[in-house]
Design an enzyme around this catalytic site. Structure first.
Site, short mmCIF file in Angstrom:
data_model
loop_
_atom_site.label_atom_id
_atom_site.label_comp_id
_atom_site.label_asym_id
_atom_site.label_seq_id
_atom_site.Cartn_x
_atom_site.Cartn_y
_atom_site.Cartn_z
N CYS A 16 0.74 -1.36 -0.03
CA CYS A 16 0.03 0.16 -0.03
C CYS A 16 0.80 1.20 -0.15
O CYS A 16 2.06 1.30 0.50
CB CYS A 16 -0.85 0.10 1.02
SG CYS A 16 -2.00 -1.47 1.35
N CYS A 17 0.13 2.38 -0.46
CA CYS A 17 0.90 3.57 -0.38
C CYS A 17 1.80 3.92 0.84
O CYS A 17 0.72 3.50 1.93
CB CYS A 17 -0.26 4.75 -0.54
SG CYS A 17 0.43 6.31 -0.79
N PRO A 18 2.77 4.55 0.98
CA PRO A 18 3.50 5.12 -0.11
C PRO A 18 4.66 3.99 -0.69
O PRO A 18 5.29 4.45 -1.80
CB PRO A 18 4.42 6.05 0.58
CG PRO A 18 4.74 5.66 1.77
CD PRO A 18 3.53 4.76 2.18
N MET A 19 4.48 2.59 -0.46
CA MET A 19 5.52 1.80 -0.79
C MET A 19 5.63 1.59 -2.38
O MET A 19 6.72 1.44 -2.78
CB MET A 19 5.49 0.52 0.01
CG MET A 19 5.86 0.49 1.31
SD MET A 19 7.31 1.56 1.89
CE MET A 19 8.57 0.60 1.24
N ASP A 43 -2.22 -1.62 -5.74
CA ASP A 43 -2.81 -0.70 -4.95
C ASP A 43 -3.49 0.48 -5.81
O ASP A 43 -2.84 0.87 -6.70
CB ASP A 43 -1.74 0.02 -4.09
CG ASP A 43 -2.06 1.45 -3.42
OD1 ASP A 43 -3.27 1.85 -3.17
OD2 ASP A 43 -1.15 2.25 -2.86
#
Length: 78
Positions: A16-19, A43
């Protein structure tokens, strides 16, 4: 458009954000100008994050696709 010649693939599925964006930034730095990075993501935030990141950094978003909840982006390093 024909499929771009992929230099490297980054699989961020399940992250998930920000990965996805953090890993995309890291992966593109390892490439040479003209190389194409395929980013695989689940995502939904990447729908806006990846194009915005490309506009900000100057890298070229060549194409995108979506199938069965999996998104694919093809980014050419400038």
């Amino acid at each position: 458009m024909t499929d771009p010649q992929i230099t490297s693939t980054l699989d961020t599925t399940g992250k998930c954000c920000p990965m996805p964006l953090v890993e995309t930034n890291r992966a593109i730095r390892a490439l040479q100008p003209g190389d194409v990075l395929e980013i695989v993501a689940t995502d939904l935030g990447t729908r806006t994050d990846i194009p915005s990141w490309c506009a900000r950094t100057g890298h070229r978003l060549l194409s995108t696709s979506e199938s069965g909840g999996t998104l694919r982006y093809y980014v050419q390093k400038v």
